[in-house]
Design a protein around this motif. Sequence first.
Motif, PDB file in Angstrom:
ATOM      1  N   UNK A  40       8.088  -1.505  -9.376  1.00  0.00           N
ATOM      2  CA  UNK A  40       6.515  -1.642  -9.845  1.00  0.00           C
ATOM      3  C   UNK A  40       6.358  -1.188 -11.085  1.00  0.00           C
ATOM      4  N   UNK A  41       6.917  -1.262 -12.120  1.00  0.00           N
ATOM      5  CA  UNK A  41       6.665  -0.940 -13.371  1.00  0.00           C
ATOM      6  C   UNK A  41       5.775   0.229 -13.398  1.00  0.00           C
ATOM      7  N   UNK A  42       4.735   0.418 -14.148  1.00  0.00           N
ATOM      8  CA  UNK A  42       3.879   1.459 -14.462  1.00  0.00           C
ATOM      9  C   UNK A  42       3.194   1.996 -13.320  1.00  0.00           C
ATOM     10  N   UNK A  43       3.281   1.319 -12.191  1.00  0.00           N
ATOM     11  CA  UNK A  43       2.368   1.924 -10.817  1.00  0.00           C
ATOM     12  C   UNK A  43       3.521   2.453  -9.791  1.00  0.00           C
ATOM     13  N   UNK A  44       5.021   2.400 -10.231  1.00  0.00           N
ATOM     14  CA  UNK A  44       5.732   2.752  -9.204  1.00  0.00           C
ATOM     15  C   UNK A  44       5.656   4.233  -8.592  1.00  0.00           C
ATOM     16  N   UNK A  45       5.240   4.981  -9.421  1.00  0.00           N
ATOM     17  CA  UNK A  45       5.223   6.636  -9.258  1.00  0.00           C
ATOM     18  C   UNK A  45       4.229   6.754  -7.804  1.00  0.00           C
ATOM     19  N   UNK A  46       3.191   5.821  -8.122  1.00  0.00           N
ATOM     20  CA  UNK A  46       2.264   6.018  -6.790  1.00  0.00           C
ATOM     21  C   UNK A  46       2.833   5.798  -5.534  1.00  0.00           C
ATOM     22  N   UNK A  47       3.889   4.956  -5.583  1.00  0.00           N
ATOM     23  CA  UNK A  47       4.554   4.641  -4.334  1.00  0.00           C
ATOM     24  C   UNK A  47       5.655   5.398  -4.190  1.00  0.00           C
ATOM     25  N   UNK A  48       6.141   6.085  -5.022  1.00  0.00           N
ATOM     26  CA  UNK A  48       7.235   7.163  -4.727  1.00  0.00           C
ATOM     27  C   UNK A  48       6.849   8.677  -4.299  1.00  0.00           C
TER      28      UNK A  48
ATOM     29  N   UNK B  78       0.931  -1.065  -0.135  1.00  0.00           N
ATOM     30  CA  UNK B  78       0.020  -0.020  -0.104  1.00  0.00           C
ATOM     31  C   UNK B  78       0.734   1.279   0.051  1.00  0.00           C
ATOM     32  N   UNK B  79       1.914   1.346   0.558  1.00  0.00           N
ATOM     33  CA  UNK B  79       2.730   2.440   1.062  1.00  0.00           C
ATOM     34  C   UNK B  79       4.192   2.025   1.526  1.00  0.00           C
ATOM     35  N   UNK B  80       5.034   2.911   1.150  1.00  0.00           N
ATOM     36  CA  UNK B  80       6.458   2.736   1.549  1.00  0.00           C
ATOM     37  C   UNK B  80       6.828   4.087   2.344  1.00  0.00           C
ATOM     38  N   UNK B  81       7.770   3.852   3.354  1.00  0.00           N
ATOM     39  CA  UNK B  81       8.496   5.065   3.983  1.00  0.00           C
ATOM     40  C   UNK B  81       9.823   4.597   4.699  1.00  0.00           C
ATOM     41  N   UNK B  82      10.820   5.892   4.660  1.00  0.00           N
ATOM     42  CA  UNK B  82      12.173   5.638   5.134  1.00  0.00           C
ATOM     43  C   UNK B  82      11.782   5.345   6.565  1.00  0.00           C
ATOM     44  N   UNK B  83      12.768   4.297   7.257  1.00  0.00           N
ATOM     45  CA  UNK B  83      12.541   3.932   8.510  1.00  0.00           C
ATOM     46  C   UNK B  83      13.921   3.432   9.074  1.00  0.00           C
ATOM     47  N   UNK B  84      14.431   4.133  10.032  1.00  0.00           N
ATOM     48  CA  UNK B  84      15.501   3.538  10.759  1.00  0.00           C
ATOM     49  C   UNK B  84      16.835   3.173   9.998  1.00  0.00           C
ATOM     50  N   UNK B  85      17.132   4.046   8.647  1.00  0.00           N
ATOM     51  CA  UNK B  85      18.312   3.724   7.936  1.00  0.00           C
ATOM     52  C   UNK B  85      18.049   2.673   6.877  1.00  0.00           C
ATOM     53  N   UNK B  86      16.767   2.158   6.772  1.00  0.00           N
ATOM     54  CA  UNK B  86      16.131   1.391   5.891  1.00  0.00           C
ATOM     55  C   UNK B  86      15.111   1.543   5.207  1.00  0.00           C
ATOM     56  N   UNK B  87      13.911   0.627   5.095  1.00  0.00           N
ATOM     57  CA  UNK B  87      12.786   1.160   4.568  1.00  0.00           C
ATOM     58  C   UNK B  87      11.588   0.465   5.409  1.00  0.00           C
ATOM     59  N   UNK B  88      10.223   0.880   5.197  1.00  0.00           N
ATOM     60  CA  UNK B  88       9.087   0.321   5.874  1.00  0.00           C
ATOM     61  C   UNK B  88       8.055  -0.013   4.801  1.00  0.00           C
ATOM     62  N   UNK B  89       7.701  -1.083   4.665  1.00  0.00           N
ATOM     63  CA  UNK B  89       6.617  -1.572   3.852  1.00  0.00           C
ATOM     64  C   UNK B  89       5.200  -1.654   4.417  1.00  0.00           C
ATOM     65  N   UNK B  90       4.179  -0.874   3.783  1.00  0.00           N
ATOM     66  CA  UNK B  90       2.760  -1.115   4.625  1.00  0.00           C
ATOM     67  C   UNK B  90       2.090  -1.950   3.714  1.00  0.00           C
TER      68      UNK B  90
END
Length: 414
Positions: A253-261, A225-237
Amino acid sequence: MTEVDVAIIGAGIVGICAAASLAEADRDVTVFDRTGICEETSSGNAAALAFPDVLPLAQKGMMRNLPRWLADPLGPLSIPPSYFPRLIPWLWRFWRAGSSRHYEKSLAAQSSLMALAEAEWIRVLDASGTRSMLRENGALELYESDAEFKASLPGWQARDRFGFEFRHVAGDEMAALQPGLSPRFVKGTFMPSWKNVADPKLLGKAVFEHARRRGRVAFEQRRVEAIAPRGGGGLLRLADGEAVLCRALVVAAGAWSHRLAAPLGDNIPLETERGYNTTLPVDAFDVKRQLIFSSHGFVVTPLETGLRIGGAVELGGLDRPPDYRRSKAMLEKTRQFLPGLKTDGGREWMGYRPSLPDSLPVIGRSRNSASIVYAFGHGHLGLTQAAATGRLVRDLVTGQSPAIDLSPFSPQRF
Ligand SMILES: Cc1cc2nc3c(=O)[nH]c(=O)nc-3n(C[C@H](O)[C@H](O)[C@H](O)COP(=O)(O)OP(=O)(O)OC[C@H]3O[C@@H](n4cnc5c(N)ncnc54)[C@H](O)[C@@H]3O)c2cc1C
């Protein structure tokens, strides 16, 4: 909360190659995809390893053909009127990418990525035991008039500058390269270094299986659903509510990548060039190598699993249902181009090319987090450039200096 080493979002050919490359560097990789391994755009493309295809689209024939193409609602390029207003910023950037200064820079960048692409694909095919899926028959581009041939010459001169091999052909030599062509084609250009794969979906799955068997790659069929930076790495929800922490995160994530970025402050002008095809049974016509009908915007590819006919560009976004009249229109044209083609038993398909206006992918780090890496936007060339992108992702994640200069591919270039 689950914790993993490297998380990759997207099991298309780019995510698969990134996973395989990171596993070689002894990283533990978990790939997340909402559908499956090589099941979306990477499954049904035209199977070309199009290493000589270095001309930015903004110039390459497209501008010349634009008025004629747009006038035909089922032609090589279409824009649904209701989507047009949303496209204007992208089209403006696309137009600017055709200026001679931008064009030369894109050409040089694309050529450097293609040199790496060829070397890395050969390495990946050998390492994964899939070399037998490579077809080295070259490709034949075809012209219906001398005027069309002459108009293609500046593009060939540009390729010549970067050392790509080709040979203009006509008459018996052309007929020997593809017997049974309609006489409407008067000239062609043969590209010996153009390659194809036996079937892009089977190849993607085989490369992934190889990486998985080595024990360092896992697959999770889940939507992110979403991503975020977390503690020097990343977090995926994840869509099911779970959260995953990772040391490094790759968005492929191909053509859907900008929605996460976008929520991370990376506003990347990604659009989709939707493309269509029909795959006929293998015996539909004896096609010797990939045939390119540039002025009609499509190709014919002989695969191990069928004869694939298609291409075209529909700048129609991610949400509109497919319009398979486009597949049928290209099939009908091919019936005229290859007299005797058996058109029964075809399977229609539509895929979402992830496209940036300057025809270059995004390969680089997020603005706000060095451990979030973007690898998307390969447009017409995602299969061709996947192995090179996988290698570059590995360089970024492991902190090595990248195999080529990545500044032309920076996510911050827009
Ligand atoms: C008609 C056509 C012909 C083509 N021919 C060629 C060719 O001959 N040669 C060539 O090099 N290229 C070709 N291409 C382009 C090529 O297919 C694409 O560039 C390439 O497949 C893109 O790969 P990808 O891995 O970036 O994206 P995809 O294959 O689209 O993979 C992205 C994956 O991300 C997943 N995903 C997205 N969002 C999420 C989320 N939030 N959570 C979980 N998973 C998510 C999707 O399910 C998908 O599986 C063609 C394309 C088309 C349409």
